[in-house]
Design an enzyme around this catalytic site. Structure first.
Site, PDB file in Angstrom:
ATOM      1  N   GLU A 330       0.820  -1.204   0.000  1.00 19.74           N
ATOM      2  CA  GLU A 330       0.000   0.000   0.000  1.00 19.74           C
ATOM      3  C   GLU A 330       0.861   1.265   0.000  1.00 19.74           C
ATOM      4  O   GLU A 330       1.729   1.451   0.857  1.00 19.74           O
ATOM      5  CB  GLU A 330      -0.905  -0.007   1.243  1.00 19.74           C
ATOM      6  CG  GLU A 330      -1.729   1.249   1.445  1.00 19.74           C
ATOM      7  CD  GLU A 330      -2.796   1.435   0.384  1.00 19.74           C
ATOM      8  OE1 GLU A 330      -2.865   2.547  -0.177  1.00 19.74           O
ATOM      9  OE2 GLU A 330      -3.537   0.474   0.110  1.00 19.74           O
ATOM     10  N   THR A 370      -5.511   1.931  -5.049  1.00 19.30           N
ATOM     11  CA  THR A 370      -5.164   0.515  -4.898  1.00 19.30           C
ATOM     12  C   THR A 370      -5.769  -0.326  -6.005  1.00 19.30           C
ATOM     13  O   THR A 370      -5.110  -1.200  -6.579  1.00 19.30           O
ATOM     14  CB  THR A 370      -5.626   0.007  -3.525  1.00 19.30           C
ATOM     15  OG1 THR A 370      -4.882   0.679  -2.511  1.00 19.30           O
ATOM     16  CG2 THR A 370      -5.402  -1.489  -3.394  1.00 19.30           C
ATOM     17  N   HIS A 488      -1.392   3.012   5.456  1.00 18.02           N
ATOM     18  CA  HIS A 488      -2.583   3.744   5.021  1.00 18.02           C
ATOM     19  C   HIS A 488      -3.101   4.513   6.230  1.00 18.02           C
ATOM     20  O   HIS A 488      -3.061   4.022   7.350  1.00 18.02           O
ATOM     21  CB  HIS A 488      -3.646   2.762   4.509  1.00 18.02           C
ATOM     22  CG  HIS A 488      -4.769   3.416   3.756  1.00 18.02           C
ATOM     23  ND1 HIS A 488      -5.633   4.314   4.334  1.00 18.02           N
ATOM     24  CD2 HIS A 488      -5.167   3.291   2.464  1.00 18.02           C
ATOM     25  CE1 HIS A 488      -6.513   4.717   3.429  1.00 18.02           C
ATOM     26  NE2 HIS A 488      -6.243   4.123   2.286  1.00 18.02           N
ATOM     27  N   ASP A 541       1.482  -0.602  -4.905  1.00 15.42           N
ATOM     28  CA  ASP A 541       0.268  -0.476  -5.718  1.00 15.42           C
ATOM     29  C   ASP A 541       0.190   0.899  -6.365  1.00 15.42           C
ATOM     30  O   ASP A 541      -0.251   1.059  -7.486  1.00 15.42           O
ATOM     31  CB  ASP A 541      -0.993  -0.772  -4.899  1.00 15.42           C
ATOM     32  CG  ASP A 541      -1.190   0.189  -3.720  1.00 15.42           C
ATOM     33  OD1 ASP A 541      -0.233   0.888  -3.340  1.00 15.42           O
ATOM     34  OD2 ASP A 541      -2.309   0.218  -3.166  1.00 15.42           O
ATOM     35  N   HIS A 542       0.671   1.915  -5.644  1.00 15.41           N
ATOM     36  CA  HIS A 542       0.721   3.296  -6.165  1.00 15.41           C
ATOM     37  C   HIS A 542       1.546   4.125  -5.203  1.00 15.41           C
ATOM     38  O   HIS A 542       2.016   3.624  -4.170  1.00 15.41           O
ATOM     39  CB  HIS A 542      -0.686   3.890  -6.316  1.00 15.41           C
ATOM     40  CG  HIS A 542      -1.481   3.905  -5.033  1.00 15.41           C
ATOM     41  ND1 HIS A 542      -1.368   4.896  -4.098  1.00 15.41           N
ATOM     42  CD2 HIS A 542      -2.382   3.026  -4.532  1.00 15.41           C
ATOM     43  CE1 HIS A 542      -2.175   4.643  -3.083  1.00 15.41           C
ATOM     44  NE2 HIS A 542      -2.801   3.505  -3.316  1.00 15.41           N
TER      45      HIS A 542
END
Length: 692
Positions: A330, A370, A488, A541-542
């Protein structure tokens, strides 16, 4: 009595219908409306539009109906008033004082918003409870505020619909949803594009004037409140009208005349916004620049040795059926790692693993959510306008990385520490043949820490080892895709694991704790029999943020990726430009898999590979190649930037920041390449050619 009690609804309804009629008339004469209308067609558009507006207003006034339903003097009598006030105060104290309550866990401003709302409720309820002589005045003030909010929303929606139509020639679509998601950017654009102070001043003056008019005409209704029987009659009538509206609105939306402008003018923006929000798509062929479909496909497929969509990938070495563990982390920006210049030492394990891995140093995520990263790693396709395929209705039976592994006899699973129904992940992965291990599979004693997003990454690491041990005993190779959650917001995790307290709620802590959990996972994995027969793929994921000076700031899309397998993958750094969609085709190449492919990513270690990357938001679609970033956007807008690396003390392969300079003279070949990629992908998705 009945008509008297619904006067506020009648006044607001007439005002809403008047605003909607004015907007439609403006749309008829707007320069962007290039269609012509006959007299009877105008009448038809206005009539269907009126029906749309009436049914939408009935649904929109449901909150006002609930407001009236709960108006009562009896709730302030002893002991009910004191009980209600006590419950409100206890709830406020729970939100404010109890650590790790659900509102604090969510992070952001949700706790402050909840406290503000409940706090205001306590103040007004207390005033009306302890000052009964002032109850009418207080109730009138609250009623005025309620009317003010309704009038403001009606006017603001009308103004918003005008500006949206002025730019795009349609009512709300997924771009409007996108505007809600990118609030900061949109507010900045409005501030720069329109005379904000005069516009908002006019809106405020009209809102207050209309509110005062309706208030004066209807405030007497609060002097005599309806009794229980009257409330039930009003409630029953309203429920019937709402049921009729819910049936009528979808039917009216299906009425098509063949004239696009007529369909848009007679529609109502609010249900169109809801439809866009739930369907998550933006029609490429309506809003983006195009070339002929045949030419687009020819251009796009020219990058492959077999210039067809369904290609035979043939390895020149025997297959190696090693287990594969794909860990998508994440929000792990490349610049969190020391290898990319970070000096905070928040990824000590990943940095040490990078020295032993095949490391992709010039890799870019396709998006900033995500689900977009999961799409790139699972479907290996460029991003398309609107929401990720994962969140769309047509998200099943796609050609996926899991399909390739299954065709080779692998067990295939998706592992996630939260509830996988979030972001439609369960629907997508189950619909594409993956087994799912998520929070539902945890026993209470297996959870040492959890927040709103799921169990901590270290708990998921232990569960992953447990799952992989069971898979290894079956005698079949396994492919597991693990999506982490701890990095996150609110960035909470167990104390005592790292030198940043879990209560600090810092991004650096979230990154370092995830790194700690990965070290724990690998330490446990090394003790298992299957470890040396496993390939580990670790990728973000990013990035952690996507905001920048341009629509698509390159440095906000660069992510780290490692492929590690002890004794199998030779450590090296691959520094050519590549996309997130290229990672899994490259892994298949390392395993010498022969298979039929519909992937649009490439094996970057093959000679035919052409360096390029795809980066996108929900509506801006970017194509990076040959030192240029080409962006195509609604409505058929094209921009192109030259990319120049900023000066840095880092080694050339790790230089991170690009300066994007807008070009006046664009390279048309690169524009055609960008259009070809996105147009072809959109077309193949629509025609289900990317299904298995």
């Amino acid at each position: 009595m009945f008509l008297k009690k619904i006067k506020p609804f009648l006044y607001l309804g007439v005002f809403y219908l008047a605003i909607s009629l004015i907007i439609r008339i403006i749309f008829f004469f707007h320069p962007i409306t290039t269609a012509s209308f006959g007299f009877f067609e105008v009448l038809k558009v206005l009539f269907i539009g009126l029906l749309n507006d009436i049914f939408v207003f009935i649904l929109a006034s449901s909150l006002l109906a609930l407001y009236f339903l709960f108006l009562s003097n009896s709730k302030y009598k002893k002991p009910y008033g004191y009980i209600i006030l006590s419950v409100l105060i206890l709830f406020f104290l729970y939100v404010w004082l109890i650590p790790n309550n659900i509102f604090k866990q969510y992070g952001g401003s949700i706790m402050e918003i909840t406290m503000a709302f409940v706090g205001m409720k306590i103040v007004f309820f207390g005033l009306m409870l302890f000052l009964p002589a002032q109850r009418i005045k207080i109730r009138n003030a609250l009623y005025f505020i309620t009317l003010l909010l309704y009038v403001l929303l009606i006017i603001f929606n009308g103004v918003s619909e005008y500006f949206f139509y002025n730019e795009f020639g349609v009512r709300y679509n997924f771009i409007a949803v996108d505007y809600l998601i990118y609030t900061n950017e949109v507010i900045g654009n409005i501030m720069e594009s329109y005379p904000v102070i005069p516009l908002f001043s006019a809106i405020l003056i009209v809102t207050i004037s209309i509110t005062l008019l309706i208030y004066k005409k209807t405030k007497e209704e609060l002097l005599e409140l309806p009794d229980f029987k009257q409330k039930m009659v009003l409630l029953g009538t309203f429920m019937v009208l709402c049921a009729m509206s819910l049936l009528a609105i979808p039917s009216l939306m299906q009425i098509k005349s063949g004239n696009v402008f007529a369909d848009e003018i007679e529609a109502n923006g609010i249900p169109k916004f809801y439809w866009a929000f739930t369907h998550n798509e933006l029609d490429y062929f309506q809003f983006y620049p195009q070339i002929s479909q045949k030419q687009a496909e020819k251009n796009f497929l020219s990058q492959y040795s077999q210039q067809v969509l369904l290609r035979n990938i043939t390895a020149d070495q025997p297959e190696t059926k090693k287990n594969v563990v794909l860990i998508s982390i994440e929000s792990l920006s490349a610049d969190f790692m020391e290898h990319y210049g970070n000096t905070e030492k928040i990824t000590p394990f990943l940095d040490s693993l990078a020295e032993k891995s095949l490391m992709f140093t010039n890799l870019y995520a396709t998006g900033n959510r995500t689900v977009r990263g999961l799409e790139a790693l699972t479907l290996c396709i460029p991003p398309t306008a609107g929401e990720s395929v994962i969140k769309r209705n047509d998200n099943k039976n796609k050609f996926t990385t899991g399909n390739v592994f299954k065709s080779k006899g692998y067990d295939v699973r998706f592992l996630y520490g939260g509830y996988s129904y979030f972001d439609n992940m369960q629907d997508f992965f189950e619909g594409n043949g993956y087994g799912i291990v998520d929070r539902n599979n945890f026993k209470p004693e297996e959870i040492t820490f959890a927040n709103v997003w799921g169990v901590s990454d270290e708990d998921m690491a232990r569960k992953a080892i447990q799952v992989m041990n069971a898979e290894a005993k079956s005698g079949k190779p396994f492919f597991n895709h693990w999506m982490t959650v701890s990095n996150h917001r609110p960035f909470t995790y167990p104390d005592g694991r790292i030198d940043i307290p879990g209560t600090s709620k810092s991004r650096e802590g979230g990154v370092k704790y995830t790194d700690y959990s990965l070290r724990l996972f690998f330490n446990m994995a090394k003790k298992q029999n299957w470890y040396k027969n496993t390939v580990f793929v670790i990728i973000a994921d990013h990035c952690a943020s996507s905001a920048g000076n341009t629509e698509l700031p390159m440095d906000k899309y660069r992510i780290p990726a490692l492929v590690f397998s002890e004794g199998f993958i030779q450590p090296q750094k691959f520094d050519k430009l590549m996309s997130q969609i290229d990672v899994m085709p490259t892994v298949f190449g390392l395993l010498n898999f022969s298979y039929q492919s519909r992937f649009l990513g490439q094996d970057v270690l093959k000679q035919e590979f052409q360096p390029k990357a795809y980066i996108a938001t929900y509506q801006d679609l970017g194509f990076v190649k040959d030192g240029h970033l080409t962006i195509i956007s609604p409505i058929k807008k094209i921009k192109q930037y030259s990319l120049e690396l900023e000066k840095s003390n880092l080694a050339p392969e790790f230089k991170l920041y690009y300066t994007e300079k807008l070009l006046k003279n664009i390279d048309q070949k690169l524009v055609n390449d960008a259009i070809s990629a996105y147009q072809s992908t959109s077309y193949w998705l629509q025609t289900k050619q990317l299904n298995r």
